[in-house]
Scaffold this motif. Structure first.
Motif, PDB file in Angstrom:
ATOM      1  N   SER A  45      -0.852  -1.632  -9.660  1.00 49.05           N
ATOM      2  CA  SER A  45      -1.397  -2.978  -9.460  1.00 49.05           C
ATOM      3  C   SER A  45      -1.364  -3.798 -10.753  1.00 49.05           C
ATOM      4  CB  SER A  45      -2.830  -2.867  -8.943  1.00 49.05           C
ATOM      5  OG  SER A  45      -3.433  -4.124  -8.868  1.00 49.05           O
TER       6      SER A  45
ATOM      7  N   TRP B 295       0.833  -1.189   0.000  1.00 49.93           N
ATOM      8  CA  TRP B 295       0.000   0.000   0.000  1.00 49.93           C
ATOM      9  C   TRP B 295       0.870   1.242   0.000  1.00 49.93           C
ATOM     10  CZ3 TRP B 295       0.824  -2.805   4.444  1.00 49.93           C
ATOM     11  CH2 TRP B 295       1.296  -2.121   5.553  1.00 49.93           C
TER      12      TRP B 295
ATOM     13  N   PHE C 184      -0.028   9.050  -4.772  1.00 54.70           N
ATOM     14  CA  PHE C 184      -0.530   7.924  -3.983  1.00 54.70           C
ATOM     15  C   PHE C 184      -2.051   8.003  -3.773  1.00 54.70           C
ATOM     16  CE2 PHE C 184       3.889   7.985  -1.737  1.00 54.70           C
ATOM     17  CZ  PHE C 184       4.477   7.494  -2.891  1.00 54.70           C
TER      18      PHE C 184
ATOM     19  N   ARG D 298      -2.647   4.039  -8.406  1.00 52.45           N
ATOM     20  CA  ARG D 298      -2.613   2.776  -7.647  1.00 52.45           C
ATOM     21  C   ARG D 298      -2.999   1.609  -8.539  1.00 52.45           C
ATOM     22  NH1 ARG D 298      -5.408   6.054  -3.843  1.00 52.45           N
ATOM     23  NH2 ARG D 298      -7.369   4.961  -4.274  1.00 52.45           N
TER      24      ARG D 298
ATOM     25  N   ILE E 128      -3.006  -2.910  -2.341  1.00 47.55           N
ATOM     26  CA  ILE E 128      -2.859  -3.660  -3.594  1.00 47.55           C
ATOM     27  C   ILE E 128      -2.611  -5.108  -3.189  1.00 47.55           C
ATOM     28  CG2 ILE E 128      -1.461  -3.942  -5.672  1.00 47.55           C
ATOM     29  CD1 ILE E 128      -0.952  -0.901  -5.564  1.00 47.55           C
TER      30      ILE E 128
ATOM     31  N   TRP F 188      -3.350   2.938   5.119  1.00 46.59           N
ATOM     32  CA  TRP F 188      -2.934   3.944   4.144  1.00 46.59           C
ATOM     33  C   TRP F 188      -3.172   5.371   4.647  1.00 46.59           C
ATOM     34  CZ3 TRP F 188      -7.325   0.983   3.664  1.00 46.59           C
ATOM     35  CH2 TRP F 188      -8.529   1.659   3.509  1.00 46.59           C
TER      36      TRP F 188
END
Lengths: 268, 542
Positions: free
Chosen positions: B298, B271, B288, B294, B498, B449
């Protein structure tokens, strides 16, 4: 004995030359992952096979040797200079200054090195390149490795301070700086050289230990420490004797340093 | 006639063999990684103490690790109130503790009082604390008890799987047990010996007392390689959890011993740090916080390669926060994110990222690079980090892998928040999604996060908050499932974590151990300890 020394020197020179020429000799980048060939046995393409991520072991050994062989002497130089400065100053000053500095040195020696390194490493910034990270590791080693050598240097300077040639120089009107630079430092050179040579294998092994803890050189950069991590799990070695290549190289290199050093001492 | 005699002889031999397995004198041996930290079943936190609790503790209800359904144990029946804040148990009669004292509702009341005593700080009790207030126990008769909580507790009955009943009257305190075994001997750093509880209430259909195995010896062994070697030498009978390397090594040497029980509840994920207070550059926080960023990361990670190379095929691409091993709660409509670099670059381009000479730059011209921390010494994680580093280099992102000792890592991700991305795993024992409330509520401390948000930072986090609270307050199983499915979908789309892989449950079982039905839930091998029996244990090396 001379032959042994010659062989050791030739070996060290060959290892150093090969590692310096890694860019041309290595069949692949140390970081490239051949993902369809993880844990491959030695072949014409991969002389020492591949590691568990499919990276060419021979290339990683060459680059890892370069890192360990270049940075360990650099760290050794740093610690020797610190030892010379701190031990030399304490021995030269004598009296309560020497007592205080040596007490501080003893305290430094009693610190748990490994935990100290782990703590300092953990406090460092994260977003640094692997090259900077490896440099930091060895600078740390250099900064923390001076204490034992400083004691030796201090004892030597103390004995020089009370020797006849220093007494004569003082009687001739030589000042502190002249005494230090013209009389003490030249006499300390063999001791400092010995400390330097001794420190190199110590730092190589310390980095290897840090690497085994996963705290040495950052991925994907190889070092002897990170290469030796493959030997952590003791099973399956008989089927893969090539895994011992980094260990063999480390033992031979450290032994060669010792042989050269021993001969230096004998000659001295 | 001869044929008949032969058949009778064979039948006799077979029966003798089966009975021999159940004969007293057999000893099951396996390793635990450390000394148990506590003998008090209410204070269990570590694996070793958990093993002792499972083998010695008697519980009111037990979760069948195979069917994932609750089964009666010391309680023959139970009923949760409609409001979800009370549970009534009908207790089994004629049950005695290992010291001979009788088991009654008083013992249950005493256990609950101990469990909920704030001074005890019981980790098991924490799961029952839905709201401040006193827990009340009402004893109707020696075999009927009702426990009232100050607020509804979701999944209330299942929580009792972890509550070993203590004796209210025994002078032996927690050493008086209701489970199949009792503590017989302990040598610090060496072993724990458990002997069959002579007063254990269970019997098989033939009336023989259970468990079949007379004693269990738990050798304290930290080194996993030595543990495997001891299994191969016949000195121990099982290993509850194997690494993929050990599994492959064992498969090569003794294929009959290696067991892959399929996907487990344990996952590996990474993460990005999105906390506003994190001491990292604002432009990085902006990356982020971008869903496209993200998702691009991934979709650039080759999960199949990770599974093949790091886990030797013994893992599955992870989908979301609930593993497929959790049959009741997993959302089977979701599929793992596909590896698709061109889609990743498209998502990045959508956010203004450009690839120049193989280096990804954001709109302001910053080269995209970040550090990825993980714990030192965890080889699979270090390998995964190296693979992620190479995968992301292919889309122009430079990753600096940093391995830290575990306490430094935890300090960074929970207190100083001085990190950019983190790769860690989640070991999960609880099937109920409520066990992860602290992760999914935006105010949660484990909302990794962006921990402890005063109010949800995004609309999708607000929706997760609403759904998680709704399912936690609901006793309608269907509605809860719908809400949890929706949370899984949001997490799948937004990828605050992720998810990379769900690991298989790998274990080793000696062929001398019978009636074994390995499962993915802990304890994977001996969950049905009552019914296990050993053959040839007499030939074992000392």
């Amino acid at each position: 004995m001379k032959t042994m020394r010659a062989v050791a020197l030739v070996f060290l020179a060959a290892v150093l030359a090969a590692s310096m020429a890694a860019n041309w000799i290595a069949p692949a980048s140390y970081a490239r992952q051949f993902r369809d060939q993880p844990d491959a046995a030695p072949s014409a393409q991969h002389l020492l096979g591949t590691d568990d991520l499919g990276r060419d072991r021979f290339s990683r050994l060459l680059y890892g040797t370069r890192i360990s062989l270049l940075l360990a002497p650099a760290a050794a130089l740093m610690s020797t200079v610190l030892a010379g400065a701190i031990g030399g100053a304490a021995g030269f000053a004598g009296g309560w200054i020497e007592v205080c500095v040596m007490a501080g040195t003893d305290l430094f020696l009693s610190l748990p090195w490994l935990f100290l390194l782990i703590t300092v490493r953990a406090c460092l910034p994260l977003n640094v390149s692997p090259v900077v990270s490896v440099a930091i590791t060895f600078v740390l080693l250099g900064c923390l490795g001076w204490a034992a050598a400083a004691r030796v240097v201090c004892a030597d300077v103390r004995s020089f301070r009370n020797s006849d040639f220093v007494l004569l120089a003082r009687a001739s009107g030589a000042g502190g700086a002249r005494l230090l630079m013209r009389h003490l430092v030249p006499n300390l050179a063999p001791v400092l050289a010995a400390q330097f040579w001794i420190s190199i294998p110590v730092f190589i092994l310390t980095e290897a230990n840090l690497g085994i803890l996963g705290l040495g050189v950052a991925e994907p950069l190889p070092s002897w420490g990170s290469l030796l991590r493959e030997l952590e799990s003791f099973s399956g070695y008989s089927a893969q004797p090539w895994l011992f290549a980094p260990l063999l190289l480390l033992v031979l290199t450290v032994s060669s340093f010792q042989i050269v050093l021993h001969n230096e001492e004998v000659a001295g | 006639m001869k044929r008949w005699i032969l058949c009778l002889g064979l039948i006799f031999a077979t029966v003798s063999t089966r009975c021999a397995g159940a004969q007293p004198g057999s000893e099951l041996r396996f390793c635990i990684p450390s000394d148990p930290r506590t003998w008090n079943p209410l204070l269990v936190e570590d694996d070793a103490s958990e093993t002792i609790r499972y083998l010695t503790g008697g519980v009111l209800v037990r979760l069948n690790r195979q069917t994932q359904q609750l089964e009666p144990e010391l309680a023959t029946a139970w009923k949760v109130s409609r409001a979800g804040n009370a549970i009534s148990f009908t207790l089994r009669r004629n049950v005695r503790f290992s010291d001979g004292s009788a088991f009654t509702a008083r013992d249950v009341a005493y256990t609950i009082a101990q469990l909920m005593d704030p001074a005890l700080h019981s980790p098991t009790g924490d799961a029952f604390r839905a709201a401040p207030g006193k827990v009340i126990t009402r004893i109707a008769d020696p075999y009927q008890i009702t426990i009232l909580f100050p607020a509804p507790v979701v999944g209330l009955a299942k929580l009792f799987d972890q509550v070993a009943i203590l004796s209210a009257t025994s002078p032996e305190h927690e050493r008086a047990v209701l489970g199949p075994y009792q503590l017989a001997d302990y040598r610090g750093g060496s072993f724990v010996l458990l002997r069959r509880n002579p007063n254990y209430w269970k019997h098989d259909s033939a009336g023989r007392p259970l468990p079949y195995i007379q004693s269990v010896r738990l050798d304290i062994e930290q080194n996993r390689d030595i543990e495997l070697l001891r299994l191969l030498r016949g000195e121990i009978d099982l290993i509850g959890s194997l690494s993929p390397e050990s599994y492959d090594r064992l498969s090569a040497k003794a294929p009959g011993m290696a067991v892959d029980a399929g996907v487990s509840l344990d996952s590996e994920q990474m993460w990005f740090n999105q906390a506003p207070s994190a001491p990292i550059a604002e432009y990085k926080k902006a990356w982020f916080r971008s869903t496209n960023f993200r998702r691009a990361v991934s979709e650039s990670i080759h999960r199949d390669d990770i599974i093949r190379i790091v886990f030797h095929g013994h893992a599955r691409p992870a989908v979301s926060w609930i593993s497929p091993a959790n049959r009741a709660w997993f959302d089977s409509k979701l599929a793992p994110h596909a590896f698709d670099r061109s889609e990743a670059l498209r998502l990045l381009a959508h956010d203004g990222f450009t690839l120049v000479n193989g280096v990804l730059h954001d709109r302001a011209g910053h080269a995209v690079e970040f550090s990825l921390v993980t714990n030192a010494g965890n080889t699979p994680r270090e390998r995964m980090a190296a693979m992620i580093q190479q995968d992301l280099a292919a889309i122009g992102i430079r990753v600096h892998v940093v391995t830290l000792d575990f306490s430094s890592l935890i300090e960074r991700i929970t207190r100083s928040l001085n990190y950019e991305a983190c790769l860690l795993g989640l070991v999960n024992d609880d099937l109920d999604p409520n066990a992860q409330m602290n992760v999914w509520l935006s105010s949660g401390e484990n909302h990794q996060w962006n921990p402890g948000e005063k109010k949800p930072a995004t609309a999708w986090e607000a929706e997760i908050d609403r759904l998680m609270r709704a399912q936690a307050a609901s006793l309608d199983a269907k509605k809860r499932k719908q809400d949890v499915d929706r949370v899984q979908e949001i997490v799948w789309k937004q990828e605050p974590f992720i998810y990379l892989v769900d690991k298989d449950a790998l274990m080793a079982v000696s062929p001398n151990l019978h009636n074994v039905s390995p499962v993915a839930l802990r304890p994977q091998v001996y969950w049905n300890i009552d019914w296990l029996w050993l053959s040839n244990s007499g030939s074992r090396r000392p």
